[in-house]
Design an enzyme around this catalytic site. Structure first.
Site, PDB file in Angstrom:
ATOM      1  N   CYS A 134      71.707  45.593  33.868  1.00  0.00           N
ATOM      2  CA  CYS A 134      72.236  47.183  34.199  1.00  0.00           C
ATOM      3  C   CYS A 134      71.296  47.941  33.418  1.00  0.00           C
ATOM      4  O   CYS A 134      70.910  49.150  33.764  1.00  0.00           O
ATOM      5  CB  CYS A 134      73.586  47.265  33.673  1.00  0.00           C
ATOM      6  SG  CYS A 134      74.615  46.878  34.851  1.00  0.00           S
ATOM      7  N   ASN A 175      71.279  31.244  40.990  1.00  0.00           N
ATOM      8  CA  ASN A 175      72.380  30.499  40.226  1.00  0.00           C
ATOM      9  C   ASN A 175      73.534  31.237  39.871  1.00  0.00           C
ATOM     10  O   ASN A 175      73.719  32.369  39.874  1.00  0.00           O
ATOM     11  CB  ASN A 175      71.443  30.371  38.756  1.00  0.00           C
ATOM     12  CG  ASN A 175      70.075  29.522  38.634  1.00  0.00           C
ATOM     13  OD1 ASN A 175      69.965  28.658  39.248  1.00  0.00           O
ATOM     14  ND2 ASN A 175      68.936  30.087  37.883  1.00  0.00           N
ATOM     15  N   HIS A 188      74.730  39.142  35.835  1.00  0.00           N
ATOM     16  CA  HIS A 188      74.498  40.082  36.787  1.00  0.00           C
ATOM     17  C   HIS A 188      73.736  39.495  37.697  1.00  0.00           C
ATOM     18  O   HIS A 188      72.700  39.178  38.016  1.00  0.00           O
ATOM     19  CB  HIS A 188      73.810  41.264  36.187  1.00  0.00           C
ATOM     20  CG  HIS A 188      73.508  42.507  37.231  1.00  0.00           C
ATOM     21  ND1 HIS A 188      73.794  43.762  36.610  1.00  0.00           N
ATOM     22  CD2 HIS A 188      72.968  42.398  38.593  1.00  0.00           C
ATOM     23  CE1 HIS A 188      73.764  44.592  37.804  1.00  0.00           C
ATOM     24  NE2 HIS A 188      73.222  43.930  38.697  1.00  0.00           N
ATOM     25  N   HIS A 245      71.587  38.006  40.929  1.00  0.00           N
ATOM     26  CA  HIS A 245      70.166  38.339  40.834  1.00  0.00           C
ATOM     27  C   HIS A 245      69.828  37.081  41.958  1.00  0.00           C
ATOM     28  O   HIS A 245      70.176  35.939  41.615  1.00  0.00           O
ATOM     29  CB  HIS A 245      69.442  38.454  39.644  1.00  0.00           C
ATOM     30  CG  HIS A 245      69.772  37.237  38.776  1.00  0.00           C
ATOM     31  ND1 HIS A 245      70.797  37.113  37.869  1.00  0.00           N
ATOM     32  CD2 HIS A 245      68.948  36.039  38.623  1.00  0.00           C
ATOM     33  CE1 HIS A 245      70.685  36.187  37.100  1.00  0.00           C
ATOM     34  NE2 HIS A 245      69.740  35.295  37.590  1.00  0.00           N
ATOM     35  N   HIS A 304      66.363  35.006  42.781  1.00  0.00           N
ATOM     36  CA  HIS A 304      65.166  34.616  42.416  1.00  0.00           C
ATOM     37  C   HIS A 304      64.477  34.593  43.611  1.00  0.00           C
ATOM     38  O   HIS A 304      64.647  33.680  44.378  1.00  0.00           O
ATOM     39  CB  HIS A 304      65.055  33.162  41.689  1.00  0.00           C
ATOM     40  CG  HIS A 304      65.668  33.241  40.332  1.00  0.00           C
ATOM     41  ND1 HIS A 304      65.107  33.463  39.112  1.00  0.00           N
ATOM     42  CD2 HIS A 304      66.970  33.031  40.050  1.00  0.00           C
ATOM     43  CE1 HIS A 304      66.064  33.271  38.199  1.00  0.00           C
ATOM     44  NE2 HIS A 304      67.155  33.122  38.734  1.00  0.00           N
TER      45      HIS A 304
HETATM   46  P1  5GP Z   1      68.908  32.912  35.509  1.00  0.00           P
HETATM   47  O1  5GP Z   1      68.591  31.809  34.545  1.00  0.00           O
HETATM   48  O2  5GP Z   1      70.151  34.047  34.847  1.00  0.00           O
HETATM   49  O3  5GP Z   1      69.163  32.432  36.906  1.00  0.00           O
HETATM   50  O4  5GP Z   1      67.785  33.944  35.439  1.00  0.00           O
HETATM   51  C1  5GP Z   1      67.584  35.051  34.519  1.00  0.00           C
HETATM   52  C2  5GP Z   1      66.097  35.463  34.826  1.00  0.00           C
HETATM   53  O5  5GP Z   1      65.700  36.681  33.982  1.00  0.00           O
HETATM   54  C3  5GP Z   1      65.001  34.388  34.129  1.00  0.00           C
HETATM   55  O6  5GP Z   1      64.185  33.852  35.028  1.00  0.00           O
HETATM   56  C4  5GP Z   1      64.396  35.286  32.965  1.00  0.00           C
HETATM   57  O7  5GP Z   1      63.018  34.671  32.729  1.00  0.00           O
HETATM   58  C5  5GP Z   1      64.576  36.675  33.546  1.00  0.00           C
HETATM   59  N1  5GP Z   1      64.672  37.439  32.522  1.00  0.00           N
HETATM   60  C6  5GP Z   1      65.278  37.596  31.162  1.00  0.00           C
HETATM   61  N2  5GP Z   1      65.111  38.512  30.765  1.00  0.00           N
HETATM   62  C7  5GP Z   1      64.275  39.385  31.263  1.00  0.00           C
HETATM   63  C8  5GP Z   1      63.571  40.687  30.956  1.00  0.00           C
HETATM   64  O8  5GP Z   1      63.953  41.385  30.127  1.00  0.00           O
HETATM   65  N3  5GP Z   1      62.809  41.315  31.999  1.00  0.00           N
HETATM   66  C9  5GP Z   1      62.699  40.610  32.989  1.00  0.00           C
HETATM   67  N4  5GP Z   1      61.674  41.095  34.052  1.00  0.00           N
HETATM   68  N5  5GP Z   1      63.149  39.260  33.241  1.00  0.00           N
HETATM   69  C10 5GP Z   1      64.084  38.716  32.481  1.00  0.00           C
HETATM   70 ZN    ZN Z   2      74.952  44.478  34.959  1.00  0.00          ZN
END
Ligand code: 5GP
Ligand code: ZN
Length: 115
Positions: free
Chosen positions: A8, A88, A99, A101, A103
């Site tokens: 957010c 995930n 939040h 997302h 990939h």
């Molecule tokens: P999750 O593990 O929740 O599926 O993926 C979170 C993703 O967010 C990870 O691949 C991580 O590298 C990415 N990420 C975490 N913090 C930031 C950030 O501040 N900026 C960007 N661009 N990506 C982020």
């Molecule tokens: Zn959010």
């Protein structure tokens, strides 16, 4: 919008990001720690904590996100070569940011191992 949610904050511009696509409903930006040569995160602007929290009324938004994936694939030049879409959900998946997302991984021939 959630005040303490990282994504957010990215939507609000409080944390900078490398934007790839944006419209009224969604934002796509490059992952800070890419797992492939192209690693884009696509998020809804509406705060939805995870795929498990998606409600019936979010159906149109989720469908749109899939359309936007293909728009990005076209824009970034990997529509023909292909991509992998990963979501995930929850602690066993390793979801770190609560939040929703997508990939979007591309730019390399990927193996079939997922864990
Ligand atoms: P999750 O593990 O929740 O599926 O993926 C979170 C993703 O967010 C990870 O691949 C991580 O590298 C990415 N990420 C975490 N913090 C930031 C950030 O501040 N900026 C960007 N661009 N990506 C982020
Ligand atoms: Zn959010």
């Amino acid at each position: 919008m959630e005040n303490d949610c990282l994504f957010c904050k990215i939507i609000k511009g409080e944390i900078p990001s490398s934007k790839v696509y944006e419209d009224d409903d969604v934002l796509a930006f490059r992952d800070i720690n890419p797992a492939a040569p192209i690693h884009i995160l696509l998020i809804p602007k509406k705060h939805i904590a995870s795929l498990a929290e998606v409600k019936k009324e979010d159906g149109e938004l989720i469908a749109k996100m899939h359309q936007v994936v293909n728009k990005i694939a076209d824009q970034e030049g990997f529509k023909k070569s292909g991509y992998r879409l990963i979501v995930n959900c929850g602690k066993d998946s390793g979801q770190e940011v609560m939040h929703l997302h997508f990939h979007i991984l591309a730019g390399v021939k990927m193996g079939d191992k997922i864990v």
